[in-house]
Scaffold this motif. Structure first.
Motif, short mmCIF file in Angstrom:
data_model
loop_
_atom_site.label_atom_id
_atom_site.label_comp_id
_atom_site.label_asym_id
_atom_site.label_seq_id
_atom_site.Cartn_x
_atom_site.Cartn_y
_atom_site.Cartn_z
N PRO A 1 11.92 -22.29 -0.65
CA PRO A 1 11.30 -21.26 0.17
C PRO A 1 10.51 -20.27 -0.69
O PRO A 1 10.98 -19.87 -1.75
N LEU A 2 9.35 -19.89 -0.25
CA LEU A 2 8.54 -18.87 -0.91
C LEU A 2 8.98 -17.51 -0.36
O LEU A 2 9.17 -17.37 0.85
N PRO A 3 9.14 -16.50 -1.23
CA PRO A 3 9.67 -15.21 -0.74
C PRO A 3 8.67 -14.38 0.06
O PRO A 3 8.94 -13.22 0.37
N TYR A 4 7.53 -14.95 0.39
CA TYR A 4 6.53 -14.26 1.20
C TYR A 4 5.62 -15.31 1.84
O TYR A 4 5.61 -16.47 1.43
N ASP A 5 4.86 -14.89 2.81
CA ASP A 5 3.86 -15.73 3.45
C ASP A 5 2.51 -15.04 3.26
O ASP A 5 2.28 -13.97 3.83
N PRO A 6 1.61 -15.62 2.44
CA PRO A 6 0.34 -14.93 2.18
C PRO A 6 -0.44 -14.59 3.45
O PRO A 6 -1.05 -13.52 3.53
N LYS A 7 -0.42 -15.47 4.44
CA LYS A 7 -1.16 -15.22 5.68
C LYS A 7 -0.57 -14.04 6.45
O LYS A 7 -1.30 -13.27 7.07
N ARG A 8 0.72 -13.91 6.39
CA ARG A 8 1.40 -12.85 7.15
C ARG A 8 1.50 -11.54 6.36
O ARG A 8 1.34 -10.45 6.93
N ASP A 9 1.73 -11.64 5.06
CA ASP A 9 2.12 -10.47 4.28
C ASP A 9 1.00 -9.84 3.47
O ASP A 9 1.20 -8.77 2.88
N LEU A 10 -0.17 -10.49 3.37
CA LEU A 10 -1.28 -9.94 2.60
C LEU A 10 -2.53 -9.86 3.46
O LEU A 10 -2.70 -10.65 4.40
N VAL A 11 -3.40 -8.92 3.14
CA VAL A 11 -4.73 -8.84 3.76
C VAL A 11 -5.77 -8.86 2.65
O VAL A 11 -5.55 -8.35 1.55
N SER A 12 -6.90 -9.47 2.94
CA SER A 12 -7.98 -9.55 1.96
C SER A 12 -8.73 -8.23 1.88
O SER A 12 -8.95 -7.56 2.89
N VAL A 13 -9.13 -7.89 0.66
CA VAL A 13 -9.97 -6.70 0.44
C VAL A 13 -11.38 -7.12 0.03
O VAL A 13 -12.36 -6.74 0.65
N SER A 14 -11.46 -7.96 -1.03
CA SER A 14 -12.79 -8.38 -1.50
C SER A 14 -12.66 -9.49 -2.51
O SER A 14 -11.65 -9.60 -3.22
#
Length: 289
Positions: free
Chosen positions: A72-85
């Motif tokens: 298991p990955l301790p985070y989900d990039p799609k859910r837990d991060l937002v793009s800035v640039s």
């Protein structure tokens, strides 16, 4: 910064945050948290408050690769991060030791095909962009390489120079001094056009390898839930800093293309990565041992 000090993304992060700090009248601290194919540092950002005081600069492809390979990955990039640039596009080159009797892509493939499992390919470990490039080359050419995983490109280069491994893929900045000395040879670049820093090196499609080399980018992200007005201010500041002539020249000399993007543009590129890399991982059965 999920990579060690002195690496390409680390140096880029320090340059960009110095400029952004001046634009925003703020002080940035670059905190290195390397390890586990950027998982450790990325998780630090995900665990932080979504208050606009913590950001991530990462190799874009890890946001796609890690969820596929590490469970298991301790985070989900799609859910837990937002793009800035976007920060900078990074072209990766197919590189061979000077002792390999091949001076172009087609002759290298012909050479490796006669030695299945003997021509070693050094990578930064399973799931690294170097490893994905090796898998793409194997799938596209029918060559069978001997995979030799290291922790990072910084370990691969000495092995290349000592002829412990014969091939790899990597950024031109780290390779060019050794190319100029005649110790390494650049055979192709994974880009849509040749780079100004190495204009004689053909793109992989020019060399006859179709689309068999990935390149990547350094990208800027924040924790999901960060206020939109903060993200907008950061995006504008990054774009202004990246447009400065001095930074543009610095990046070009190192084989990078410093260019900002809107968050939705970066999201679209990450989605393209997901489709292509997901298919590669499934078809090649790539797994972390």
């Amino acid at each position: 910064m999920p990579y060690p000090p002195g690496t390409g993304p680390d140096v880029m992060a320090r340059l960009v945050t110095e400029g952004v700090g001046k634009e925003l009248h703020a002080t940035f601290v670059v905190e290195n948290k390397p390890g586990a194919n950027a998982i450790i540092g990325t998780h630090e950002v995900v665990k932080s408050p979504a208050d606009g005081y913590t950001f991530l600069l990462v190799d874009r492809l890890t946001l796609t690769v890690n969820p596929l390979l590490y469970q298991p990955l301790p985070y989900d990039p799609k859910r837990d991060l937002v793009s800035v640039s976007n920060i900078a596009h990074v072209n990766l080159y197919l590189v061979v030791n000077a002792q390999v009797p091949a001076n172009d892509f087609k002759s290298f493939v012909a050479y490796a095909k006669t030695r299945p499992g003997e021509v070693s390919f050094g990578t930064g470990g399973v799931g690294s962009v170097m490893h994905l490039n090796m898998e793409l080359l194997e799938a596209g050419t029918g060559v069978q390489f001997l995979h030799v995983p290291y922790k990072a490109l910084a370990e691969v280069i000495p092995a290349m120079l000592g002829n412990q491994v014969q091939a790899t893929s990597g950024g031109v900045e780290a390779m060019l001094p050794h190319v100029q000395k005649g110790s390494l040879k650049l055979l192709a670049v994974g880009a849509s056009a040749r780079a100004a820093v190495a204009p004689t090196v053909p793109t992989i499609t020019e060399a006859g390898g179709s689309d068999m080399l990935l390149s990547t980018a350094y990208t800027f992200h924040a924790k999901a839930g960060t206020p939109p007005e903060i993200l907008a201010r950061m995006n504008a500041a990054v774009a202004k800093v990246l447009s400065q002539p001095d930074l543009q020249a610095w990046a070009t000399a190192r084989g990078l293309r410093a260019v900002a993007s809107k968050p939705l543009e970066l999201d679209a590129q990450i989605a393209i990565d997901g489709e292509r890399i997901g298919r590669l991982v499934r078809e090649r059965g790539i797994k972390v041992q």
